[in-house]
Design a protein around this motif. Structure first.
Motif, mmCIF file in Angstrom:
data_model
loop_
_atom_site.group_PDB
_atom_site.id
_atom_site.type_symbol
_atom_site.label_atom_id
_atom_site.label_comp_id
_atom_site.label_asym_id
_atom_site.label_seq_id
_atom_site.Cartn_x
_atom_site.Cartn_y
_atom_site.Cartn_z
ATOM 1 N N SER A 99 0.824 -1.218 0.000
ATOM 2 C CA SER A 99 0.000 0.000 0.000
ATOM 3 C C SER A 99 0.851 1.258 0.000
ATOM 4 O O SER A 99 0.340 2.347 0.236
ATOM 5 C CB SER A 99 -0.933 0.008 1.211
ATOM 6 O OG SER A 99 -1.805 -1.109 1.196
ATOM 7 N N ALA A 100 2.164 1.093 -0.234
ATOM 8 C CA ALA A 100 3.112 2.209 -0.324
ATOM 9 C C ALA A 100 3.341 2.896 1.016
ATOM 10 O O ALA A 100 3.614 4.094 1.070
ATOM 11 C CB ALA A 100 2.664 3.218 -1.375
ATOM 12 N N TYR A 101 3.239 2.145 2.110
ATOM 13 C CA TYR A 101 3.550 2.685 3.423
ATOM 14 C C TYR A 101 5.004 2.368 3.770
ATOM 15 O O TYR A 101 5.530 1.314 3.372
ATOM 16 C CB TYR A 101 2.636 2.111 4.505
ATOM 17 C CG TYR A 101 1.164 2.337 4.263
ATOM 18 C CD1 TYR A 101 0.692 3.574 3.826
ATOM 19 C CD2 TYR A 101 0.236 1.312 4.475
ATOM 20 C CE1 TYR A 101 -0.666 3.783 3.610
ATOM 21 C CE2 TYR A 101 -1.117 1.513 4.261
ATOM 22 C CZ TYR A 101 -1.563 2.748 3.821
ATOM 23 O OH TYR A 101 -2.903 2.953 3.594
ATOM 24 N N ASP A 102 5.633 3.252 4.513
ATOM 25 C CA ASP A 102 7.021 3.049 4.919
ATOM 26 C C ASP A 102 7.089 2.003 6.023
ATOM 27 O O ASP A 102 6.482 2.178 7.092
ATOM 28 C CB ASP A 102 7.614 4.381 5.400
ATOM 29 C CG ASP A 102 9.063 4.238 5.823
ATOM 30 O OD1 ASP A 102 9.854 3.722 5.024
ATOM 31 O OD2 ASP A 102 9.397 4.640 6.955
ATOM 32 N N VAL A 103 7.845 0.922 5.799
ATOM 33 C CA VAL A 103 7.921 -0.178 6.755
ATOM 34 C C VAL A 103 8.596 0.267 8.050
ATOM 35 O O VAL A 103 8.127 -0.038 9.146
ATOM 36 C CB VAL A 103 8.684 -1.376 6.143
ATOM 37 C CG1 VAL A 103 8.878 -2.475 7.190
ATOM 38 C CG2 VAL A 103 7.936 -1.921 4.940
ATOM 39 N N LEU A 104 9.688 1.012 7.956
ATOM 40 C CA LEU A 104 10.410 1.460 9.152
ATOM 41 C C LEU A 104 9.512 2.300 10.051
ATOM 42 O O LEU A 104 9.494 2.117 11.275
ATOM 43 C CB LEU A 104 11.646 2.256 8.754
ATOM 44 C CG LEU A 104 12.453 2.864 9.912
ATOM 45 C CD1 LEU A 104 12.973 1.779 10.839
ATOM 46 C CD2 LEU A 104 13.600 3.724 9.385
ATOM 47 N N SER A 105 8.763 3.206 9.463
ATOM 48 C CA SER A 105 7.878 4.065 10.259
ATOM 49 C C SER A 105 6.815 3.243 10.971
ATOM 50 O O SER A 105 6.492 3.493 12.139
ATOM 51 C CB SER A 105 7.222 5.114 9.358
ATOM 52 O OG SER A 105 8.192 5.955 8.772
ATOM 53 N N GLN A 106 6.264 2.241 10.283
ATOM 54 C CA GLN A 106 5.241 1.411 10.902
ATOM 55 C C GLN A 106 5.826 0.575 12.045
ATOM 56 O O GLN A 106 5.179 0.384 13.074
ATOM 57 C CB GLN A 106 4.594 0.503 9.856
ATOM 58 C CG GLN A 106 3.716 1.257 8.861
ATOM 59 C CD GLN A 106 2.785 0.332 8.097
ATOM 60 O OE1 GLN A 106 3.048 -0.844 7.922
ATOM 61 N NE2 GLN A 106 1.677 0.888 7.619
ATOM 62 N N VAL A 107 7.050 0.070 11.874
ATOM 63 C CA VAL A 107 7.684 -0.698 12.947
ATOM 64 C C VAL A 107 7.920 0.185 14.172
ATOM 65 O O VAL A 107 7.650 -0.210 15.306
ATOM 66 C CB VAL A 107 9.022 -1.302 12.461
ATOM 67 C CG1 VAL A 107 9.792 -1.905 13.641
ATOM 68 C CG2 VAL A 107 8.776 -2.360 11.411
#
Length: 316
Positions: A99-107
């Protein structure tokens, strides 16, 4: 003198102190707390756990400042389209999701959810279990039997179906997940604390306190609670690990607040997007590793606390 002997000396002095000598009791209690910390800190694995947990606490506390992007902020490619399943880069060190979300930010932002679930669950499990165990062990009788029947009932309820039904009835939210976990996990704490209190109430110091006119509340607060506190803390710390795993599992199954990003929800999104088939390891591994490290840190700390509860585990 070894740490083990010092802590046993504090316990002995705490048992012998006059219940009216508040200042001396407070000083010895402080020394006892320092001794407990020394025992935990002397365990190398526990020190590693405390460092790991401290790092997670820092990340969770400052998550909005550390996250380079919002949890649901779309990443845009050079051509203006959504940057889906992008490999790690300078702008997105752990890549992006489908969905084009940043993985690092979500973690990073998911750390706060995991810590809230773990710490609040530990507070409720420790509080409810300790209170129930003390009441059941000290008073016994009908009150004790009623509490232990509730414990037996809690043991008979399967956790996952109970949690799913409760979340469906009350609504999918982090707080309802915490409630579901707490209503089940308090049972073991209550049973262990009750067994300890039954043995403690037969000590001579308890009889002396009763003979001096001390009320039940004073006996519980000044003579029983300090002795069962290490055990209560141990099971509360264990509850943190169970709560983190349970929250991640329920989120993976879709029973979580979709407005709050969590590690379990990240894994669910990766599974639904067939990230494993596409070998998008940069999306799958970070939340899984984060869950494993946080739970590991808690259990390493619990190992150190267990040396306080069980003196035979201490190094001489």
């Amino acid at each position: 003198m070894s740490i083990s002997r010092r802590i046993d000396g504090y316990l002995t002095r705490l048992k012998q102190v006059d219940s009216d000598d508040v200042k001396r009791e407070a000083r010895i209690s402080y020394e006892f707390a320092r001794g407990v910390f020394d025992i935990v800190n002397s365990n190398r694995l526990a020190r590693i756990g405390m460092v790991l947990l401290a790092l997670f606490l820092i990340v969770g506390l400052f998550a909005p400042l550390l996250a380079p992007h919002g949890a649901y902020e779309r990443q845009i490619a050079d051509d203006g389209s959504w940057d889906r399943n992008a490999a790690p880069s300078l702008d997105n060190p752990l890549g992006t999701t489908a969905s084009a979300y940043d993985v690092l930010s979500q973690v990073i932002l998911g750390t706060r959810v995991a810590l809230i679930a773990g710490i609040l669950t530990a507070f409720f499990v420790g509080g409810i279990g300790t209170f129930a165990g003390i009441v059941a062990g000290y008073y016994g009788g009908n009150a004790g039997n009623a509490i232990m029947r509730l414990v037996d009932l809690a043991y008979g309820v399967p956790f996952l179906p109970f949690a799913i039904v409760l979340v469906i009835v009350l609504g999918a939210s982090l707080w309802n997940i915490i409630l579901a976990i707490s209503l089940i996990l308090w049972r073991e704490t209550a049973r262990v604390i009750r067994a300890e209190v039954i043995s403690i109430r037969e000590l001579a110091v308890i009889d002396a306190a009763r003979a001096s006119g001390a009320s039940d509340a004073r006996i519980i607060v000044h003579h029983i609670f300090p002795k069962v506190l290490p055990t209560a803390v141990l099971y509360s710390v264990f509850a943190i690990g169970w709560a983190i795993l349970a929250e991640a599992g329920l989120a993976f199954l879709g029973f979580s607040d979709h407005e709050m990003i969590s590690w379990g929800a990240m894994l669910q999104a990766a599974y639904n997007s067939q990230a494993l088939d596409q070998r998008l390891w940069f999306w799958i591994f970070p939340p899984g590793i984060a869950i494993s490290l946080l739970v590991l840190s808690v259990y390493l700390i619990a190992q150190g606390i267990e040396e306080v509860v069980n003196p035979q585990l201490r190094e001489v």
